[in-house]
Write an enzyme that holds these catalytic residues in place. Structure first.
Site, PDB file in Angstrom:
ATOM      1  N   ASP A  58       0.845  -1.194   0.000  1.00  0.00           N
ATOM      2  CA  ASP A  58       0.000   0.000   0.000  1.00  0.00           C
ATOM      3  C   ASP A  58       0.890   1.257   0.000  1.00  0.00           C
ATOM      4  O   ASP A  58       2.096   1.170   0.257  1.00  0.00           O
ATOM      5  CB  ASP A  58      -0.876  -0.037   1.264  1.00  0.00           C
ATOM      6  N   GLU A  93       2.931   5.025  -3.872  1.00  0.00           N
ATOM      7  CA  GLU A  93       3.020   6.012  -4.976  1.00  0.00           C
ATOM      8  C   GLU A  93       4.364   6.725  -4.985  1.00  0.00           C
ATOM      9  O   GLU A  93       4.835   7.057  -6.066  1.00  0.00           O
ATOM     10  CB  GLU A  93       1.874   7.022  -4.854  1.00  0.00           C
ATOM     11  N   ASP A  97      -8.912   3.540  -3.033  1.00  0.00           N
ATOM     12  CA  ASP A  97      -9.942   4.062  -2.135  1.00  0.00           C
ATOM     13  C   ASP A  97     -11.125   4.688  -2.869  1.00  0.00           C
ATOM     14  O   ASP A  97     -11.376   5.891  -2.781  1.00  0.00           O
ATOM     15  CB  ASP A  97      -9.305   5.082  -1.190  1.00  0.00           C
TER      16      ASP A  97
END
Ligand code: MIG
Length: 817
Positions: free
Chosen positions: A440, A443, A519
């Site tokens: 997770d 980025e 999300d």
């Protein structure tokens, strides 16, 4: 979202202390950006200028312009690499790195006209640097203006026909056809929530498919810099200064691609979607075969705080007879969100938990974030500092930014030594028996109060020796975290297939990990959006993705949950996940009829496993995505290009989810051909609009004529035969142990229509033994008069038709329906 809303949502998730860190980090970042940021260059746009010299090279040609160098190089007769410099070449992170056999190419220079060509492609180079791409038959597929350089940026314009369809670019939120829009390629966490129109999000890939009525092409820009793809702007003239550009002087649309740095390097592949994905898959690699369990259902939630919570949820699945393949542990399992730690109070015996669940056939997946908490008493941080594993500022100090654990350091995954070191840490989870790892925040994201939630651009990276700053490295970060994880899992468990799930990535991610769409907001609009998102990912080379069922950030009602669950049953990645603080959404929490409906779809997913697994094999072999836009097999049916309220799973199943609250029917733009209703006996004929019935317990589902659909039932394999109305058909079935690297087998079931008979021919190859004791045949839409098994007639009493093995079954019937 307004800034205030964003701040409040942020505080709800991250708490007060991290809120303060976020404020002070944002100030620090702005200061760094000011201190190290480059002067905004007011440089005049620079064109290549005049062609001064050109020459043939093996496989292509080189062109020397006044202000730029161009190289054209064929990797294959239908794959040409174009490189414009100045600008640094990209580190080859995206590429699979295979050797390409030399291509016969020709170089022409008549003094007036210059081109390089292979058997399948010809690229014309104009005096001013404009390019034209023609296929083997001489059809123009793409016309480019001379690229323009502005400071370190490249601006690249090319023709865009009004009726051209544009697809790909990784993870997008605005539907399937991207024509008309503007998209940024910069991996970004949309701060815990996104919906239709949010741009960019986590996983961007600078590659797209262009479809035109007369043919298409695929283009991949191998450039990791911040960039933009604009498919909506209008130019007065394209190729105004090109001699070879012809006479297009009318106002025309154009596509405009911008990158903030690097060389302008791109690959061009002529052809439609299937062909393009095959070639692109060779270039950037294809997804390895996943362990079979990964295709089953995954349950997850942020907020399963203890091992007890996990056991209870799994018990709930057992008690309600809901098949469950894996359960995910979110950041709750760690000690204060420190990666590679397990909280001994809340998860006192992780190996024991994993082993107990394994006995129930449930795998455990654990999350990992890249941020390492700044804490001198924390082993990973200490080691990372000692061994110099973290990203640094230009001053030489380690960079820290706030994420879940508080201030964190970030491993520099662009350094091979860091990848190896990071990979060693997985042992704590692998030794506990964890089956898969979920990456997770890669980025990478940091918490900010304003501005982009990224690392400061001044942060330094190794880039495998090339060295650069965060602007050079940002978009590779997630990809390389997965490379580290994949290599770690391969090394630690050579007998098992790694399974990784990642939020971010770049071109080539499929070699290492699956993706989920992050999300998503909880809304009907987001449910619809998700189809285009996953389809465009597939067309960018990422075959495995899927949404959080019900959306991440809100609490779906029973109807939205049901419709989302039905849709996700046909997505490559099938997971129920939700944010902390939302209402619980295990299927039974909704009561009836939701519980029974989810059970039905969980069972359908399980029955579909042989089909899904065969698609996984196809993805590995050909680079095809598991779910496909309706135009996949019908690229010339232009009316299908924008259809993103339906998709196919493989080529056999057409899924038409219900995307509207209260709807109990829906219409569908059917591709040409005949389609059988999976749930009943109706046969529909396309092309055209059809109305399909969709009571709450049903997702409209059609089967293509000629398909042989393998379903796994408790007593063995059932083959559902959907006779072709014209022509032939068939279906494939790939099987192996579902894990590891042993032998496999391919069973192909061909359908041949001959007069008033339909023949089913079984072709077998491969070492692995056929895994089913028997095969049961179900013939749809036709009533057989007599059935012949390998030449001898069967008595018609046999119903169902269960056979152990056969070479050839022949159904004879009186008349066609
Ligand atoms: O900032 O780990 O997308 O799936 O539950 C939020 C907590 C961090 C974002 C992921 C989401 C996950 C959550 N994570």
């Amino acid at each position: 979202m307004s800034a205030i809303e964003k701040l409040l949502l942020g505080l709800r998730f991250i708490g007060f202390a991290n809120g303060l860190r976020t404020l002070s980090f944002s100030l620090q970042r702005d200061w760094l950006e000011w201190r190290y940021g480059e002067e905004p260059k007011r440089a005049d746009p620079l064109w290549p200028g005049d062609l001064q010299e050109c020459r043939a090279i093996p496989g292509g040609g080189k062109f020397h312009f006044q202000n730029a160098e161009l190289e054209l190089f064929f990797l294959a007769p239908d794959l040409v690499r174009v490189t414009w410099q100045p600008g640094e070449l990209p580190p080859p992170y995206a590429l699979a790195g295979q050797a390409w056999p030399a291509v016969e190419s020709e170089f022409h220079d008549t003094g007036m006209v210059r081109s390089v060509s292979s058997e399948q492609l010809e690229v014309f180079v104009a005096e001013d640097g404009g390019l034209r791409f023609l296929d083997g038959s001489g059809k123009v597929l793409r016309t480019e203006s001379p690229p323009q350089r502005q400071g370190a940026s490249w601006v690249h314009r090319s023709s865009l026909l009004p009726q051209e369809g544009i697809f790909g670019l990784g993870e997008r939120t605005t539907g399937l056809d991207l024509h008309g829009g503007r998209y940024r390629v910069w991996n970004m966490d949309p701060d815990g929530n996104y919906g239709p129109g949010t741009d960019p999000i986590y996983l961007n890939i600078p590659a797209y498919l262009s479809l035109k009525p007369e043919g298409g092409y695929f283009i991949f820009y191998e450039n990791g810099h911040d960039g933009e793809f604009d498919f909506g702007s209008v130019a007065d003239r394209i190729g105004s200064t090109q001699e070879t550009a012809g006479t297009e002087t009318e106002r025309t649309q154009q596509s405009k691609v911008t990158f903030k740095g690097g060389a302008l390097r791109y690959y061009f592949i002529p052809g439609g979607p299937r062909h393009a994905l095959e070639r692109f898959g060779e270039l950037v690699g294809r997804a390895p075969l996943p362990p079979r369990w990964a295709l089953g259902f995954h349950q997850s939630r942020w907020g399963y705080r203890t091992a007890e919570d996990i056991r209870e949820v799994v018990a709930g699945f057992e008690q309600h007879e809901l098949p469950l393949s894996a359960i995910h542990l979110d950041i709750d399992y760690m000690v204060g969100f420190r990666v590679f730690t397990v909280d001994e109070e809340r998860f006192p015996d992780l190996p024991g938990l994993v082993a107990d669940l394994a006995r129930k056939g449930v795998k455990v997946v654990t999350i990992l974030d890249p941020g390492v908490k700044r804490d001198r008493n924390y082993e990973i941080y200490k080691q990372g500092r000692e061994k110099d594993m973290f990203c640094k500022l230009p001053s030489g100090g380690v960079f820290h930014g706030p994420v879940w654990p508080g201030n964190c350091a970030f491993p520099d995954f662009t350094d091979p030594q860091v990848r190896a070191w990071w990979g060693e840490q997985y042992d704590i989870l692998l030794d506990a028996g964890v089956a898969g790892i979920w990456h997770d925040m890669n980025e990478p994201a940091v918490f900010t109060a304003w501005g982009m939630n990224r690392l400061p651009l001044a942060v330094r990276h190794a880039l495998d020796g090339a060295e650069g700053d965060h602007g050079d490295a940002h978009n590779f970060y997630g990809l390389l975290m997965n490379r580290a994880g994949y290599e770690a899992l391969r090394a630690a468990r050579p007998e098992q297939r790694p399974w990784l799930l990642s939020r971010s990535g770049w071109a080539g991610l499929q070699r290492y990990a699956w993706n989920w769409t992050g999300d998503t907001e909880t809304s009907w609009a987001a449910l619809h959006m998700t189809i285009g998102t996953v389809l465009n990912l597939g067309l960018s080379g990422i075959p495995y993705s899927g949404p959080d069922i019900g959306g991440f950030s809100g609490s779906p009602d029973a109807e939205l949950f049901t419709r989302w669950f039905q849709l996700a049953t046909f997505m490559p990645f099938f997971r129920n996940h939700s944010a902390v603080g939302t209402a619980r959404r295990e299927p039974w929490t909704f009561g009836q009829p939701t519980l029974d409906i989810t059970r039905k779809y969980l069972n359908l997913r399980r029955r579909l496993l042989p089909y899904l697994y065969t698609l996984a094999w196809e993805a590995n072999r050909w680079g095809y995505p598991l779910i496909r836009p309706l135009f996949w097999r019908h690229p010339r049916e232009t009316s299908l290009w924008a259809v993103d309220d339906a998709f196919t799973l493989g080529d056999a199943l057409l899924v038409a989810p219900v995307l509207e609250q209260g709807a109990r029917t829906r219409s569908l733009a059917l591709p040409s051909g005949y389609w059988y209703d999976f749930w009943g006996e109706t046969v529909y004929q396309g092309p055209g609009e059809v109305e399909l019935s969709a009571p709450l317990e049903r997702i409209p589902l059609l089967v293509r004529q000629g398909a042989v659909l393998p379903l796994e039932e408790r007593d063995g394999l059932h083959l559902h035969i959907y006779p072709p109305v014209e022509g032939g058909g068939g279906g494939a079935l790939y099987s192996d142990r579902g894990e590891g690297y042993g032998p496999g087998r391919l069973d192909e079931f061909d359908l041949v229509l001959a007069g008033n008979a339909l023949e089913l021919v079984w072709r077998k190859q491969g070492e692995y033994p056929f895994p089913y004791p028997q095969v049961e045949l179900h013939l749809h839409g036709l009533q057989a008069e007599s059935i012949w098994l390998d030449g001898s007639e069967l008595t018609m009493e046999i119903d169902p038709l269960r056979l152990e093995r056969f070479e050839r079954v022949r159904f004879e019937f009186k008349a066609r329906h």
